[in-house]
Design a protein around this motif. Structure first.
Motif, mmCIF file in Angstrom:
data_model
loop_
_atom_site.group_PDB
_atom_site.id
_atom_site.type_symbol
_atom_site.label_atom_id
_atom_site.label_comp_id
_atom_site.label_asym_id
_atom_site.label_seq_id
_atom_site.Cartn_x
_atom_site.Cartn_y
_atom_site.Cartn_z
ATOM 1 N N MET A 1 -30.522 -31.163 9.028
ATOM 2 C CA MET A 1 -31.350 -32.351 9.270
ATOM 3 C C MET A 1 -32.589 -32.020 10.086
ATOM 4 N N ALA A 2 -32.311 -31.407 11.276
ATOM 5 C CA ALA A 2 -33.436 -31.096 12.158
ATOM 6 C C ALA A 2 -34.407 -30.179 11.440
ATOM 7 N N GLY A 3 -33.859 -29.318 10.561
ATOM 8 C CA GLY A 3 -34.707 -28.369 9.848
ATOM 9 C C GLY A 3 -35.765 -29.070 9.031
ATOM 10 N N SER A 4 -35.406 -30.175 8.401
ATOM 11 C CA SER A 4 -36.370 -30.842 7.534
ATOM 12 C C SER A 4 -37.430 -31.599 8.343
ATOM 13 N N ARG A 5 -37.152 -31.864 9.607
ATOM 14 C CA ARG A 5 -38.161 -32.515 10.443
ATOM 15 C C ARG A 5 -39.225 -31.530 10.885
ATOM 16 N N GLY A 66 -35.819 -35.959 24.290
ATOM 17 C CA GLY A 66 -36.265 -35.603 22.937
ATOM 18 C C GLY A 66 -35.317 -34.626 22.267
ATOM 19 N N ARG A 67 -34.954 -33.570 22.978
ATOM 20 C CA ARG A 67 -34.106 -32.584 22.313
ATOM 21 C C ARG A 67 -32.691 -33.104 22.100
ATOM 22 N N ALA A 68 -32.195 -33.898 23.062
ATOM 23 C CA ALA A 68 -30.847 -34.447 22.893
ATOM 24 C C ALA A 68 -30.822 -35.429 21.725
ATOM 25 N N SER A 238 -38.391 -32.973 20.765
ATOM 26 C CA SER A 238 -37.438 -33.126 19.663
ATOM 27 C C SER A 238 -37.574 -32.004 18.638
ATOM 28 N N TYR A 239 -38.646 -31.238 18.712
ATOM 29 C CA TYR A 239 -38.831 -30.129 17.764
ATOM 30 C C TYR A 239 -38.490 -28.784 18.394
ATOM 31 N N LEU A 240 -37.765 -28.828 19.522
ATOM 32 C CA LEU A 240 -37.454 -27.589 20.242
ATOM 33 C C LEU A 240 -36.124 -27.018 19.800
ATOM 34 N N SER A 241 -36.060 -25.707 19.831
ATOM 35 C CA SER A 241 -34.789 -25.075 19.480
ATOM 36 C C SER A 241 -33.814 -25.220 20.651
ATOM 37 N N ILE A 404 -27.738 -35.849 29.711
ATOM 38 C CA ILE A 404 -29.050 -35.226 29.894
ATOM 39 C C ILE A 404 -28.952 -34.016 30.813
ATOM 40 N N MET A 405 -28.089 -34.110 31.822
ATOM 41 C CA MET A 405 -27.864 -32.943 32.689
ATOM 42 C C MET A 405 -27.368 -31.773 31.845
ATOM 43 N N ALA A 406 -26.436 -32.052 30.940
ATOM 44 C CA ALA A 406 -25.891 -30.992 30.095
ATOM 45 C C ALA A 406 -26.985 -30.406 29.216
ATOM 46 N N GLU A 407 -27.902 -31.277 28.774
ATOM 47 C CA GLU A 407 -28.977 -30.823 27.885
ATOM 48 C C GLU A 407 -29.884 -29.815 28.579
ATOM 49 N N THR A 408 -30.054 -29.967 29.891
ATOM 50 C CA THR A 408 -30.961 -29.063 30.600
ATOM 51 C C THR A 408 -30.254 -27.807 31.102
ATOM 52 N N ALA A 409 -28.947 -27.735 30.939
ATOM 53 C CA ALA A 409 -28.228 -26.543 31.391
ATOM 54 C C ALA A 409 -28.577 -25.358 30.492
ATOM 55 N N GLY A 410 -28.416 -24.182 31.027
ATOM 56 C CA GLY A 410 -28.743 -22.975 30.251
ATOM 57 C C GLY A 410 -27.677 -22.670 29.212
ATOM 58 N N GLU A 411 -27.871 -21.574 28.515
ATOM 59 C CA GLU A 411 -26.949 -21.134 27.462
ATOM 60 C C GLU A 411 -25.522 -21.005 27.986
ATOM 61 N N ASP A 412 -25.424 -20.579 29.259
ATOM 62 C CA ASP A 412 -24.096 -20.373 29.848
ATOM 63 C C ASP A 412 -23.469 -21.679 30.332
ATOM 64 N N GLY A 413 -24.152 -22.806 30.120
ATOM 65 C CA GLY A 413 -23.600 -24.089 30.521
ATOM 66 C C GLY A 413 -23.845 -24.427 31.980
ATOM 67 N N ARG A 414 -24.518 -23.523 32.697
ATOM 68 C CA ARG A 414 -24.783 -23.805 34.121
ATOM 69 C C ARG A 414 -26.117 -24.527 34.266
#
Ligand code: PHE
Length: 442
Positions: A1-5, A66-68, A238-241, A404-414
Motif C-alpha cells: 500500500m505505502a509503496g503505491s503512495r 505522519g509515519r504512524a 508519511s513518505y518516510l521509511s 507515538i512514543m513507540a514510533e520515535t523509538a529506534g530500531e532496537d525499540g529504545r
C-alpha cells in the motif's frame, strides 16, 4: 500500500525536502526584519529558545503522526484515533490551501523581481523611487496575477511528478543551490564598507525590547518558519521509511532552518546599513529597500538577480510541501490520481489567490476591515497555524502518547534519550505557550 503512495528514496532526500518546506519567505524575508524590529540579539535568543524546545518537539510529533498513520493529515488522524480529532487533519488541508494561495502571490513577485532586476530598472535610484515602482507593480491588475500563475504552474509541475521524482529530486538540486547563493550574498554584504553597523544592529541585544509582543512574535515566527501546525510535516513524514530515525531528522531540519534564517540576517542587515536605509522597513524591505541597495552596489544587477532567484527558490520548495498536503489528501481519501489532484487543487488554489493579488490596488475588496491578502495571512498565521499546533501537541502528549512514543523509538525499540523531556513539552509546555500566542493574536 505505502509503496503505491510513493516514498523518499533516502534520508538525505527527506531532510532536504523537509528543510525545503521550512526554509522559505519566512526565513529570508520576514526573519531579518523581525529581528531588526524586536531588539536584535534579544529576539534571536528568545527565537532560538522556542525553536529548540517547542518547535523541534512539535516537528517530531508531526513526523511521528505522519509515519504512524502513513497517510495525509486527515487519514493519519482518522487512522490513529478518528472522531473529532480527524478535524485537525481537515484544518491542515484547508490551512495549506489558504497559506499557499497568498504565498504563491508573493512567490510570483519574487519571480517578477528576478526578471526585472536582471533586465535592469533604469532611472530608479533611491528607496522612494523603488517604493513607487513596487506599488505600481502590485496594483497592476494583470502582471502580478500572471506571475502568480507562473509560480503555481511550477509548483504543480513538480508535485505532479510525485515524491521521489518530483519533490525529492527538485529539493536535492535546489537546496544546495539556495545554500550557495546565501553564502555568496553574505560574503558580499559582510565585506561592504560600513557593514559593521548592520552586524552590530543584528547582534546587539536591546533588552528594552523584551516585551510580551516580542515573545509572541518570536513563537509565531518559529511556528511559521518551521512549517508547523498545517500538516506539511505530517504529510512529508508519511513518505518516510521505517528505518529513518525521526528525532535526528527533526534536529537536522530545525538546525538547517535556523542556520538559513541567521545567515539571511547577516546577508540583509549589513547591506541595508552600509547604504543608509531603514532596516525596520518591514514587508517592503525585500522589494523596495533591497533593490535600492543593489542599485548602489557595484555589480548590483547581478547580486540583485541572485537575491531574487534565492527568494523564488526558497518560496518554491515551501510551496511543494503545501500543495502536497492537499494532493495527498485527494489521493488517499478521494482516490484521485496524483496528476489530477495536483492540477485540480493547484488550479483551485490559484483562483483563491487571485483576489489576494488584486487586493493590492486593482480591487479594493475589504472583509472584516482587512484587505483580502491581509485577511488570508491573518487567518492562517494567527489562527489556523497556532490552533493546529496546540491540537497536535495535545494529541501526541495525551491521546496517542504510547503509540507515538513507540514510533520515535529506534530500531532496537529504545526511545531516544530526550524522550521524557519531549513528552513534557508536548503535554504541558507547548499547548500552554501556543494557546497564549493564539489568544494574544486574536
Ligand atoms: N516555512 C515556510 C516559510 O518559512 C512557510 C510554510 C508554513 C510552509 C507552513 C509550509 C507550511 O516560508
Amino acid at each position: 500500500m505505502a509503496g503505491s503512495r510513493g516514498r523518499f528514496a533516502s534520508r538525505l532526500g527527506f531532510i532536504l525536502a523537509a528543510a525545503g518546506s521550512a526554509v522559505g519567505l519566512g526565513n529570508v524575508w520576514k526573519f531579518p526584519y523581525l529581528a531588526g524590529a524586536h531588539g536584535g540579539a534579544v529576539f534571536l535568543i528568545v527565537y532560538l529558545g522556542f525553536v529548540f524546545t517547542i518547535g523541534i518537539s512539535v516537528m517530531l510529533a508531526e513526523f511521528a503522526i505522519g509515519r504512524a498513520g502513513e497517510k495525509n493529515p486527515v487519514g493519519a488522524f482518522k487512522h490513529l484515533k478518528g472522531g473529532a480529532w480527524t478535524g485537525v487533519g481537515y484544518l491542515g488541508v484547508v490551512g495549506s490551501c489558504v497559506i499557499l494561495s497568498f504565498y504563491s502571490v508573493v512567490g510570483g513577485w519574487t519571480i517578477a523581481y528576478a526578471v526585472k532586476t536582471a533586465a535592469g530598472m533604469p532611472g530608479l535610484t533611491d528607496a522612494k523611487a523603488f517604493g513607487g515602482a513596487f506599488a505600481a507593480f502590485v496594483a497592476d491588475p494583470l502582471q502580478p496575477v500572471l506571475y502568480h500563475l507562473a509560480f503555481m504552474a511550477m509548483t504543480i509541475a513538480i508535485v505532479a511528478r510525485g515524491i521521489e521524482r518530483g519533490i525529492e529530486r527538485a529539493c536535492r538540486l535546489l537546496m544546495p543551490l539556495l545554500f550557495v547563493i546565501v553564502v555568496v550574498l553574505c560574503a558580499r554584504s559582510l565585506t561592504l564598507p560600513g557593514a559593521m553597523a548592520g552586524i552590530k544592529f543584528f547582534l546587539n541585544p536591546d533588552f528594552s525590547k523584551l516585551t510580551g509582543a516580542m515573545v509572541t512574535a518570536a513563537l509565531g515566527q518559529a511556528f511559521f518558519s518551521l512549517s508547523l501546525g498545517m500538516g506539511s510535516m505530517i504529510t512529508l513524514g508519511s513518505y518516510l521509511s521505517r528505518q529513518t530515525h525521526l528525532a535526528g531528522s527533526a534536529l537536522w531540519v530545525t538546525s538547517l532552518d535556523t542556520l538559513i534564517a541567521i545567515l539571511a540576517g547577516f546577508m540583509i542587515l549589513p547591506a541595508v546599513f552600509a547604504f543608509g536605509f531603514d532596516p525596520g522597513a518591514g514587508p517592503g524591505l525585500s522589494f523596495i529597500t533591497l533593490p535600492a541597495v543593489f542599485a548602489k552596489m557595484p555589480w548590483g544587477a547581478g547580486f540583485g538577480t541572485l537575491f531574487f532567484v534565492l527568494l523564488a527558490v526558497a518560496a518554491l520548495t515551501s510551496a511543494f510541501s503545501l500543495l502536497e498536503v492537499v494532493v495527498a489528501f485527494l489521493v488517499d481519501e478521494k482516490g484521485w490520481t496524483r496528476a489530477k489532484a495536483a492540477y485540480g487543487a493547484g488550479a483551485a488554489i490559484f483562483l483563491l489567490g487571485v483576489p489576494s493579488s488584486l487586493s493590492f490596488g486593482a480591487w479594493e475588496l475589504k472583509l472584516f476591515g482587512k484587505g483580502f491578502f491581509e485577511l488570508m495571512d491573518y487567518a492562517a498565521s494567527n489562527v489556523m497555524l497556532p490552533l493546529g499546533g496546540v491540537l497536535i501537541a495535545l494529541f501526541v502528549g495525551w491521546v496517542v502518547s504510547p503509540r507515538i512514543m513507540a514510533e520515535t523509538a529506534g530500531e532496537d525499540g529504545r526511545s531516544f534519550s530526550l524522550a521524557p523531556a519531549w513528552r513534557v513539552i508536548c503535554r504541558y509546555v507547548a499547548p500552554l505557550a501556543i494557546a497564549w500566542v493564539l489568544i494574544s493574536g486574536l
